[in-house]
Design an enzyme around this catalytic site. Structure first.
Site, PDB file in Angstrom:
ATOM      1  N   TYR A 289       0.771  -1.217  -0.022  1.00 13.16           N
ATOM      2  CA  TYR A 289      -0.105  -0.069   0.086  1.00 13.16           C
ATOM      3  C   TYR A 289       1.046   1.262  -0.047  1.00 13.16           C
ATOM      4  CZ  TYR A 289      -3.652   3.246   1.125  1.00 13.16           C
ATOM      5  OH  TYR A 289      -4.557   4.290   1.164  1.00 13.16           O
TER       6      TYR A 289
ATOM      7  N   HIS B  56       1.345   4.084  -3.189  1.00 14.79           N
ATOM      8  CA  HIS B  56       1.248   5.448  -3.006  1.00 14.79           C
ATOM      9  C   HIS B  56       2.812   6.503  -3.134  1.00 14.79           C
ATOM     10  CE1 HIS B  56      -2.654   4.611  -1.526  1.00 14.79           C
ATOM     11  NE2 HIS B  56      -3.100   6.016  -1.770  1.00 14.79           N
TER      12      HIS B  56
ATOM     13  N   TYR C 296      -3.339  16.383   1.100  1.00 15.90           N
ATOM     14  CA  TYR C 296      -3.947  15.075   1.379  1.00 15.90           C
ATOM     15  C   TYR C 296      -2.769  14.276   1.977  1.00 15.90           C
ATOM     16  CZ  TYR C 296      -6.791  11.260  -0.471  1.00 15.90           C
ATOM     17  OH  TYR C 296      -7.645   9.979  -0.621  1.00 15.90           O
TER      18      TYR C 296
ATOM     19  N   TRP D 272      -7.314   3.994 -10.662  1.00 12.49           N
ATOM     20  CA  TRP D 272      -6.627   3.832  -9.326  1.00 12.49           C
ATOM     21  C   TRP D 272      -7.200   2.990  -8.429  1.00 12.49           C
ATOM     22  CZ3 TRP D 272      -2.007   5.002  -7.870  1.00 12.49           C
ATOM     23  CH2 TRP D 272      -1.755   4.853  -6.517  1.00 12.49           C
TER      24      TRP D 272
END
Length: 104
Positions: free
Chosen positions: A18, A22, A41, A76
């Site tokens: 993960y 990113h 973000y 995505w």
């Protein structure tokens, strides 16, 4: 700016993947998020519970909700589906959090 916070879940054995995905986020994805009014973000991981805490600032709720329909976002979601809890349409299972305190 509108502050949004939410919780998602990553699979227990996919924490590193993960993070890797990113860290290598597609430049066109970031560009599109900015286009739809997102900034500042961040996503945090609680390894003990596999919970992800997300925070994003947006310009407008309707504009931001339109981002979900974009081709790049759909791509995505599909890319991220193997590493986290998702709905049948590949959107992340997400619980929006209500702000109860803010200090500037």
């Amino acid at each position: 700016m509108i502050r949004k916070a939410f919780v998602m879940t990553v699979h227990p054995d996919k924490h590193d993947e993960y993070k890797k995905r990113h860290n290598e986020i597609w430049p066109q994805m970031v560009k599109e998020m900015h286009k739809f009014g997102a900034s500042n973000y961040s996503i945090f991981l609680d390894k003990d519970t596999n919970k992800l805490f997300g925070y994003v600032e947006i310009e407008d709720e309707e504009k931001w909700s339109d981002f979900a329909k974009t081709d790049i976002n759909q791509k995505w979601w599909k890319f991220m589906a193997p590493v986290m809890e998702t709905h049948p349409d590949n959107s992340p299972v997400s619980v929006e959090l209500k702000e109860v305190f803010h200090m500037e």
